[in-house]
Design an enzyme around this catalytic site. Structure first.
Site, PDB file in Angstrom:
ATOM      1  N   GLY A  93       0.802  -1.221   0.000  1.00  0.00           N
ATOM      2  CA  GLY A  93       0.000   0.000   0.000  1.00  0.00           C
ATOM      3  C   GLY A  93       0.836   1.273   0.000  1.00  0.00           C
ATOM      4  N   THR A  94       2.089   1.168  -0.435  1.00  0.00           N
ATOM      5  CA  THR A  94       2.980   2.330  -0.486  1.00  0.00           C
ATOM      6  C   THR A  94       2.388   3.451  -1.342  1.00  0.00           C
ATOM      7  OG1 THR A  94       4.788   0.737  -0.491  1.00  0.00           O
ATOM      8  CG2 THR A  94       5.353   3.016  -1.010  1.00  0.00           C
ATOM      9  N   THR A  95       1.938   3.092  -2.539  1.00  0.00           N
ATOM     10  CA  THR A  95       1.423   4.087  -3.484  1.00  0.00           C
ATOM     11  C   THR A  95       0.238   4.831  -2.855  1.00  0.00           C
ATOM     12  OG1 THR A  95       1.958   2.435  -5.157  1.00  0.00           O
ATOM     13  CG2 THR A  95       0.703   4.353  -5.891  1.00  0.00           C
ATOM     14  N   HIS A 155      11.777   1.725   1.601  1.00  0.00           N
ATOM     15  CA  HIS A 155      11.452   0.322   1.896  1.00  0.00           C
ATOM     16  C   HIS A 155      12.485  -0.265   2.877  1.00  0.00           C
ATOM     17  CE1 HIS A 155       8.167  -0.179  -0.852  1.00  0.00           C
ATOM     18  NE2 HIS A 155       8.866  -0.180  -1.955  1.00  0.00           N
ATOM     19  N   ARG A 176       1.023  -5.240   5.502  1.00  0.00           N
ATOM     20  CA  ARG A 176      -0.122  -5.939   4.932  1.00  0.00           C
ATOM     21  C   ARG A 176      -0.028  -7.411   5.290  1.00  0.00           C
ATOM     22  NH1 ARG A 176      -1.413  -5.723  -1.595  1.00  0.00           N
ATOM     23  NH2 ARG A 176      -3.575  -6.433  -1.428  1.00  0.00           N
ATOM     24  N   SER A 184       0.708 -10.006  -4.433  1.00  0.00           N
ATOM     25  CA  SER A 184       0.871  -8.721  -5.098  1.00  0.00           C
ATOM     26  C   SER A 184       2.294  -8.586  -5.652  1.00  0.00           C
ATOM     27  CB  SER A 184       0.570  -7.596  -4.097  1.00  0.00           C
ATOM     28  OG  SER A 184       0.620  -6.347  -4.716  1.00  0.00           O
TER      29      SER A 184
HETATM   30  P1  A3P Z   1      -2.701  -5.744  -5.255  1.00  0.00           P
HETATM   31  O1  A3P Z   1      -1.573  -6.160  -6.146  1.00  0.00           O
HETATM   32  O2  A3P Z   1      -3.042  -6.794  -4.237  1.00  0.00           O
HETATM   33  O3  A3P Z   1      -3.895  -5.290  -6.003  1.00  0.00           O
HETATM   34  P2  A3P Z   1       2.532  -0.796  -3.337  1.00  0.00           P
HETATM   35  O4  A3P Z   1       1.947   0.537  -3.589  1.00  0.00           O
HETATM   36  O5  A3P Z   1       3.206  -0.895  -2.002  1.00  0.00           O
HETATM   37  O6  A3P Z   1       3.356  -1.249  -4.462  1.00  0.00           O
HETATM   38  O7  A3P Z   1       1.305  -1.808  -3.170  1.00  0.00           O
HETATM   39  C1  A3P Z   1       0.554  -2.144  -4.290  1.00  0.00           C
HETATM   40  C2  A3P Z   1      -0.754  -2.748  -3.828  1.00  0.00           C
HETATM   41  O8  A3P Z   1      -1.593  -1.708  -3.330  1.00  0.00           O
HETATM   42  C3  A3P Z   1      -1.475  -3.385  -4.976  1.00  0.00           C
HETATM   43  O9  A3P Z   1      -2.222  -4.471  -4.410  1.00  0.00           O
HETATM   44  C4  A3P Z   1      -2.383  -2.269  -5.448  1.00  0.00           C
HETATM   45  O10 A3P Z   1      -3.492  -2.683  -6.198  1.00  0.00           O
HETATM   46  C5  A3P Z   1      -2.793  -1.649  -4.121  1.00  0.00           C
HETATM   47  N1  A3P Z   1      -3.180  -0.247  -4.250  1.00  0.00           N
HETATM   48  C6  A3P Z   1      -2.610   0.716  -5.002  1.00  0.00           C
HETATM   49  N2  A3P Z   1      -3.248   1.874  -4.855  1.00  0.00           N
HETATM   50  C7  A3P Z   1      -4.273   1.655  -3.994  1.00  0.00           C
HETATM   51  C8  A3P Z   1      -5.295   2.477  -3.451  1.00  0.00           C
HETATM   52  N3  A3P Z   1      -5.417   3.742  -3.781  1.00  0.00           N
HETATM   53  N4  A3P Z   1      -6.169   1.910  -2.599  1.00  0.00           N
HETATM   54  C9  A3P Z   1      -6.069   0.601  -2.261  1.00  0.00           C
HETATM   55  N5  A3P Z   1      -5.116  -0.225  -2.737  1.00  0.00           N
HETATM   56  C10 A3P Z   1      -4.220   0.302  -3.595  1.00  0.00           C
END
Ligand code: A3P
Length: 347
Positions: A93-95, A155, A176, A184
């Site tokens: 959920g970094t993004t 990270h 998570r 993911s």
């Molecule tokens: P999934 O691959 O399970 O769908 P990160 O940002 O750390 O790379 O994590 C990516 C995960 O966060 C992905 O999970 C992605 O779909 C989910 N993600 C990205 N943006 C999101 C948002 N705004 N709300 C909820 N989940 C989100």
């Protein structure tokens, strides 16, 4: 289109989008700083599939350029009062956290109602820089251009942070449920062209050898820091954020020292921020449908927005696999006061 760099010598207040203060010089080639070659060659390494090699640096399994970037952060990063560090294992959920924290902290300069809000023209990773990625390309000095307070991301495990960061910054950590994180991660690696089967990644993770693993060490480091100093380290879980994003926005604002006023509450600002940062809203933007983020060149922007749900592991793991990794993680977390709530058919 690259924006002209902002002049931050005046009285700009952060956070501002990283991409707006750094010239987009188009540099996407990651060349490892030569000074780290001697260290890298001494580290234990494993082949994770035919095209992915990891090395163990300070107990953590990483790709070479990340080791180099983290060494550079450890040696060169200069913290400033007011810096806020977002931390996470990858794919937790970094993004989303970048978007929520940026929108919350910068809401006076950039109200969420603005049609040209930075998060509507930039990917969240272009707003909040990924420190070790930047340092791995010898571009760490670009962080100096950001006005305070700066919003930064890493990270790195807690144990790897330079003391100036660990001691001075406020941190927000998101983790998570590990099975969903692994699923993911596998999709993400596959999208970048890595040739790795899910069972292979799973097996590595059970031994703590997935990228940025061991998972449990990552989580436990920040968990311990958050229980010791809750005013400095906020500990979030992806699943809780999904269950109530508006509450998460309020908690973030309070923790970061910018709680919502009664007028903002009455105007619905926390809900507006949660909505602007929702996965559906972000993935529908042109900026997030194609292209990549400079140094993140191998990962297309759209790959950061996949399903965004809890429990997708059931589509990739047998119940036996799930029980195995649950038992490993439970054992590692035992006694810490932290546990992952089972989700899906095993719950
Ligand atoms: P999934 O691959 O399970 O769908 P990160 O940002 O750390 O790379 O994590 C990516 C995960 O966060 C992905 O999970 C992605 O779909 C989910 N993600 C990205 N943006 C999101 C948002 N705004 N709300 C909820 N989940 C989100």
């Amino acid at each position: 289109m690259a924006m002209a760099a902002l002049d931050t010598s005046c009285c700009l207040v952060g956070p501002v989008p990283f991409n707006d203060v750094t010239k987009d010089d188009g540099q996407t080639v990651v060349s490892l700083p030569a000074e780290h070659a001697d260290i890298l060659s001494t580290l234990p390494s494993i082949a994770v599939g035919p095209d992915l090699q990891l090395r163990q640096y300070q107990g953590v399994w990483l790709r070479d350029y990340m080791v180099a970037g983290m060494i550079s952060v450890q040696r060169r990063f200069m913290s400033r009062p007011g810096d806020v560090l977002l931390a996470s294992p990858p794919k937790c959920g970094t993004t989303w956290l970048k978007a929520l924290a940026f929108a919350t902290m910068a809401r006076t300069t950039y109200p969420p109602s603005d049609a040209d809000h930075p998060l509507r023209r930039l990917n969240p990773h272009q707003c909040v820089p990924f420190m070790e990625n930047l340092f791995s390309a010898g571009q760490g000095a670009k962080l100096e251009a950001l006005p305070s307070p700066r919003l930064l991301h890493t990270h790195m495990h807690y144990s790897m942070l330079p003391p100036s960061l660990a001691d001075c910054c406020k941190m927000v950590y998101v983790c998570r449920e590990p099975k969903d994180m692994l699923v993911s991660m596998w999709h993400f690696l596959k999208s970048a062209g890595f040739n790795l089967s899910f069972p292979d990644l799973f097996e590595l993770a059970c031994h703590g050898q997935n990228p940025y693993g061991p998972i449990w060490d990552h989580v436990l480091g920040y968990w311990a820091a958050s229980t010791a100093r809750p005013e400095r380290v906020m500990f979030l879980r992806y699943e809780e954020m999904l269950a109530d994003p508006v509450s998460t926005v309020r908690q973030l604002a309070g923790f970061l020292g910018v709680p919502f006023t009664a007028a903002e509450e009455a105007a619905g600002t926390p809900a507006d921020i949660a909505e602007m940062c929702s996965i559906d809203a972000l993935r529908s933007l042109d900026v997030n449908k194609s292209g990549n983020n400079g140094l993140f060149v191998m990962f297309g922007r759209q790959t950061f927005f996949r399903k965004g749900v809890v429990g997708d592991w059931v589509n990739h793991m047998t119940p036996e696999m799930a029980r195995r990794i649950d038992a490993i993680v439970d054992g590692k977390l035992r006694g810490s006061g932290l546990a992952f709530t089972p989700v899906g058919p095993l719950a």
